[in-house]
Design a protein around this motif. Structure first.
Motif, mmCIF file in Angstrom:
data_model
loop_
_atom_site.group_PDB
_atom_site.id
_atom_site.type_symbol
_atom_site.label_atom_id
_atom_site.label_comp_id
_atom_site.label_asym_id
_atom_site.label_seq_id
_atom_site.Cartn_x
_atom_site.Cartn_y
_atom_site.Cartn_z
ATOM 1 N N CYS A 182 -5.483 6.539 -10.114
ATOM 2 C CA CYS A 182 -4.640 5.338 -9.989
ATOM 3 C C CYS A 182 -3.170 5.738 -10.059
ATOM 4 C CB CYS A 182 -4.991 4.345 -11.101
ATOM 5 S SG CYS A 182 -3.878 2.926 -11.213
ATOM 6 N N ARG A 183 -2.830 6.540 -11.061
ATOM 7 C CA ARG A 183 -1.431 6.939 -11.251
ATOM 8 C C ARG A 183 -0.922 7.763 -10.064
ATOM 9 N NH1 ARG A 183 -3.291 8.279 -16.553
ATOM 10 N NH2 ARG A 183 -2.821 6.562 -18.014
ATOM 11 N N ASN A 184 -1.832 8.533 -9.457
ATOM 12 C CA ASN A 184 -1.479 9.385 -8.312
ATOM 13 C C ASN A 184 -1.379 8.614 -7.009
ATOM 14 O OD1 ASN A 184 -1.583 11.540 -9.966
ATOM 15 N ND2 ASN A 184 -3.534 12.356 -9.212
ATOM 16 N N GLY A 185 -1.854 7.392 -7.030
ATOM 17 C CA GLY A 185 -1.893 6.641 -5.780
ATOM 18 C C GLY A 185 -3.076 7.027 -4.904
ATOM 19 N N GLU A 186 -4.062 7.724 -5.461
ATOM 20 C CA GLU A 186 -5.219 8.129 -4.658
ATOM 21 C C GLU A 186 -6.144 6.954 -4.372
ATOM 22 O OE1 GLU A 186 -7.476 11.689 -5.795
ATOM 23 O OE2 GLU A 186 -5.681 12.374 -6.857
ATOM 24 N N ILE A 187 -6.251 6.027 -5.379
ATOM 25 C CA ILE A 187 -7.060 4.826 -5.124
ATOM 26 C C ILE A 187 -6.203 3.572 -5.191
ATOM 27 C CG2 ILE A 187 -9.453 5.475 -5.682
ATOM 28 C CD1 ILE A 187 -8.829 4.676 -8.603
ATOM 29 N N LEU A 188 -6.619 2.606 -4.426
ATOM 30 C CA LEU A 188 -5.872 1.344 -4.370
ATOM 31 C C LEU A 188 -6.602 0.284 -5.197
ATOM 32 C CD1 LEU A 188 -5.038 1.303 -0.550
ATOM 33 C CD2 LEU A 188 -3.508 1.943 -2.445
ATOM 34 N N CYS A 189 -5.871 -0.748 -5.568
ATOM 35 C CA CYS A 189 -6.430 -1.826 -6.399
ATOM 36 C C CYS A 189 -7.669 -2.429 -5.748
ATOM 37 C CB CYS A 189 -5.379 -2.905 -6.631
ATOM 38 S SG CYS A 189 -3.981 -2.297 -7.590
ATOM 39 N N VAL A 202 0.838 -1.210 0.000
ATOM 40 C CA VAL A 202 0.000 0.000 0.000
ATOM 41 C C VAL A 202 0.867 1.252 0.000
ATOM 42 C CG1 VAL A 202 -1.687 1.334 1.326
ATOM 43 C CG2 VAL A 202 -1.911 -1.150 1.176
ATOM 44 N N GLU A 203 1.939 1.196 0.799
ATOM 45 C CA GLU A 203 2.816 2.369 0.899
ATOM 46 C C GLU A 203 3.389 2.742 -0.465
ATOM 47 O OE1 GLU A 203 2.925 -0.272 3.019
ATOM 48 O OE2 GLU A 203 1.830 0.866 4.556
ATOM 49 N N GLU A 204 3.920 1.723 -1.134
ATOM 50 C CA GLU A 204 4.497 1.973 -2.469
ATOM 51 C C GLU A 204 3.457 2.567 -3.404
ATOM 52 O OE1 GLU A 204 7.136 -0.827 -4.758
ATOM 53 O OE2 GLU A 204 6.814 -2.054 -2.957
ATOM 54 N N GLN A 205 2.242 1.959 -3.357
ATOM 55 C CA GLN A 205 1.185 2.397 -4.270
ATOM 56 C C GLN A 205 0.802 3.861 -3.995
ATOM 57 O OE1 GLN A 205 -0.979 -0.196 -6.077
ATOM 58 N NE2 GLN A 205 -2.538 1.205 -6.855
ATOM 59 N N ARG A 206 0.691 4.202 -2.718
ATOM 60 C CA ARG A 206 0.364 5.591 -2.352
ATOM 61 C C ARG A 206 1.439 6.537 -2.858
ATOM 62 N NH1 ARG A 206 -4.896 5.775 -1.440
ATOM 63 N NH2 ARG A 206 -5.589 4.702 0.433
ATOM 64 N N GLU A 241 3.967 5.843 -5.293
ATOM 65 C CA GLU A 241 4.329 5.814 -6.725
ATOM 66 C C GLU A 241 3.131 5.717 -7.671
ATOM 67 O OE1 GLU A 241 7.157 2.679 -7.333
ATOM 68 O OE2 GLU A 241 8.132 3.049 -5.405
ATOM 69 N N GLY A 242 1.991 5.262 -7.140
ATOM 70 C CA GLY A 242 0.808 5.099 -7.991
ATOM 71 C C GLY A 242 0.848 3.800 -8.774
ATOM 72 N N GLY A 243 -0.312 3.459 -9.386
ATOM 73 C CA GLY A 243 -0.399 2.223 -10.166
ATOM 74 C C GLY A 243 -0.254 2.500 -11.653
ATOM 75 N N ASN A 244 -0.408 1.442 -12.440
ATOM 76 C CA ASN A 244 -0.278 1.583 -13.897
ATOM 77 C C ASN A 244 -1.528 1.048 -14.606
ATOM 78 O OD1 ASN A 244 0.369 1.678 -16.549
ATOM 79 N ND2 ASN A 244 2.124 0.277 -16.417
ATOM 80 N N PRO A 245 -2.499 1.914 -14.927
ATOM 81 C CA PRO A 245 -3.748 1.448 -15.558
ATOM 82 C C PRO A 245 -3.538 0.833 -16.939
ATOM 83 C CG PRO A 245 -3.657 3.853 -15.504
ATOM 84 C CD PRO A 245 -2.500 3.368 -14.699
ATOM 85 N N GLU A 246 -2.444 1.161 -17.619
ATOM 86 C CA GLU A 246 -2.205 0.644 -18.977
ATOM 87 C C GLU A 246 -2.179 -0.881 -19.027
ATOM 88 O OE1 GLU A 246 -2.105 2.866 -21.371
ATOM 89 O OE2 GLU A 246 -2.121 4.494 -19.881
ATOM 90 N N ILE A 247 -1.646 -1.468 -17.956
ATOM 91 C CA ILE A 247 -1.489 -2.924 -17.960
ATOM 92 C C ILE A 247 -2.502 -3.622 -17.048
ATOM 93 C CG2 ILE A 247 0.988 -2.825 -18.503
ATOM 94 C CD1 ILE A 247 1.477 -3.443 -15.483
ATOM 95 N N CYS A 248 -3.426 -2.826 -16.485
ATOM 96 C CA CYS A 248 -4.333 -3.352 -15.462
ATOM 97 C C CYS A 248 -5.606 -3.948 -16.058
ATOM 98 C CB CYS A 248 -4.688 -2.223 -14.493
ATOM 99 S SG CYS A 248 -5.957 -2.699 -13.304
ATOM 100 N N ALA A 249 -5.846 -5.242 -15.751
ATOM 101 C CA ALA A 249 -7.035 -5.917 -16.293
ATOM 102 C C ALA A 249 -8.318 -5.250 -15.793
ATOM 103 C CB ALA A 249 -7.027 -7.394 -15.907
ATOM 104 N N VAL A 250 -8.307 -4.808 -14.532
ATOM 105 C CA VAL A 250 -9.502 -4.171 -13.963
ATOM 106 C C VAL A 250 -9.804 -2.865 -14.719
ATOM 107 C CG1 VAL A 250 -10.484 -3.110 -11.887
ATOM 108 C CG2 VAL A 250 -9.131 -5.216 -11.704
ATOM 109 N N TYR A 251 -8.766 -2.108 -14.979
ATOM 110 C CA TYR A 251 -8.955 -0.873 -15.759
ATOM 111 C C TYR A 251 -9.466 -1.199 -17.180
ATOM 112 C CZ TYR A 251 -8.200 3.606 -17.974
ATOM 113 O OH TYR A 251 -8.396 4.784 -18.672
#
Lengths: 234, 234
Positions: B188-195, B151-155, B157-167
């Motif tokens: 997602c990229r901002n780390g505002e929401i988690l997977c 969670v810390e990393e995600q907050r 660095e943010g996630g990557n919607p380009e490769i995300c199946a959910v996205y």
């Protein structure tokens, strides 16, 4: 003359394909291109329908087993030229839990021209079951015989029933009495009978046969629809 | 959701083959083994059903023309993997006096594992239209995302919607509003929401969709037989 309508079902490939195709697919999966090519000598110019055809040809052999859900053996009467299809068919049967079909090879009916096989595409050398008595007379009149070129020669040297289409017709179909057939061959070889007489005699026999056949054909038209295959409902 | 039953005819190859097969035969005669091999890369181990298949695949494109006896154009919606069959089909159409079919290529729906194509054979990476809400929750919960391992990393660095199946699921089907989709990617990229949040949200959307779909599916069962192809009787 004919089949018992109670026990006869006519399968027309293009009309019954919803029954045959699922079976053909199972067969097709068991035959590789390599096998089919080895059997039939396919080339690059062969069309994909020819390549698939063995699967369709084999399907009716397994139709009973599919319909009844139990092993139903089949006997396939066919010309020897169909043999490769049914050999492939027998090879794949055990793997599909179908009984191997048995085959019965019919002799090719000779052509009037003296060729080994009567062909519907050579209309002058072929008696169609729909021919009129006049057409039969004309065709038999032109048939290839083992006779000599002149009456004198024939009287002196005799004819050759071995190569005579008229004799073959009597042999295969129109003279059931072996002794009479022997007598016919003997008289021919002796020059006692001429080709013209034999032809007149055969014409008469064919026309008697066709008269009966054509009458029954007309009668059969009324029941033909009831004999069309429709899921083994009998 | 669904098709107009008045305008819909369902063709099941194995059941409608008596209509398709005569057309498939015409097509098959126009395609040599050489052509089919060049298109599909057939080998000696290829079975004869695969070789013939293009003819079957092409047949429905010409069914309207055959049934109506006049040129009926067709539009074939299919996956890009079906393209070679319909290219061959277009090639042979003029020679058979059929109009060339037009094709429309649908995008492959991605799998939950992150693979490009959802496959019915990988059940954990696939939402079936018959899945229960619980099954959907479980599958989406295990979906591949572009998230970080903590969670810390995600907050940070943010996630990557380009490769995300959910996205991708939201992108292709479940979020029709482009602005909301943009917002989702941004957060997602901002780390505002988690997977986990995204997954819960998608699970809810899928289950709302499936509830409606499954109810309509039950209703459709009553009319499905009336939609079966039976010779263009409408």
């Amino acid at each position: 003359l004919g089949f018992n309508p109670e026990k006869t079902k006519i399968i027309v490939d293009t009309k019954c394909m919803h029954k045959l195709y699922p079976i053909a697919l199972k067969v097709a999966k068991k035959i590789t291109f390599s096998t089919a090519k080895a059997i039939f000598g396919f080339e690059n110019s062969t069309n994909i329908g020819q390549i698939f055809f063995t699967a369709i040809q084999a399907a009716p052999a397994f139709l009973g087993t599919e319909e009844y859900g139990k092993q139903i053996p089949t006997l396939i009467p066919c010309g020897i030229d169909q043999d490769p299809h049914f050999r492939a068919c027998r090879d794949v049967a055990p793997g599909l839990n179908y009984p191997k079909p048995a085959t019965m090879y019919c002799k090719m009916f000779p052509g009037l021209s003296g060729a080994d096989k009567m062909s519907s595409s050579d209309e002058n050398a072929t008696i169609y079951t729909t021919d009129t008595p006049k057409a039969v007379k004309k065709k038999v009149g032109r048939a290839f015989t083992g006779g000599k070129s002149t009456v004198e020669e024939q009287r002196a040297e005799g004819g050759n029933p071995e190569i005579c289409a008229v004799y073959k017709y009597n042999f295969y179909m129109f003279e059931k009495d072996d002794e009479k057939l022997e007598e016919m061959a003997r008289k021919c070889r002796n020059g006692e009978i001429l080709c013209g007489e034999c032809k007149m005699c055969l014409t008469e026999k064919i026309n008697v046969f066709l008269e009966e056949h054509q009458a029954k054909r007309e009668e059969a038209k009324e029941i033909i629809d009831s004999m069309a295959f429709d899921g083994f409902k009998w």
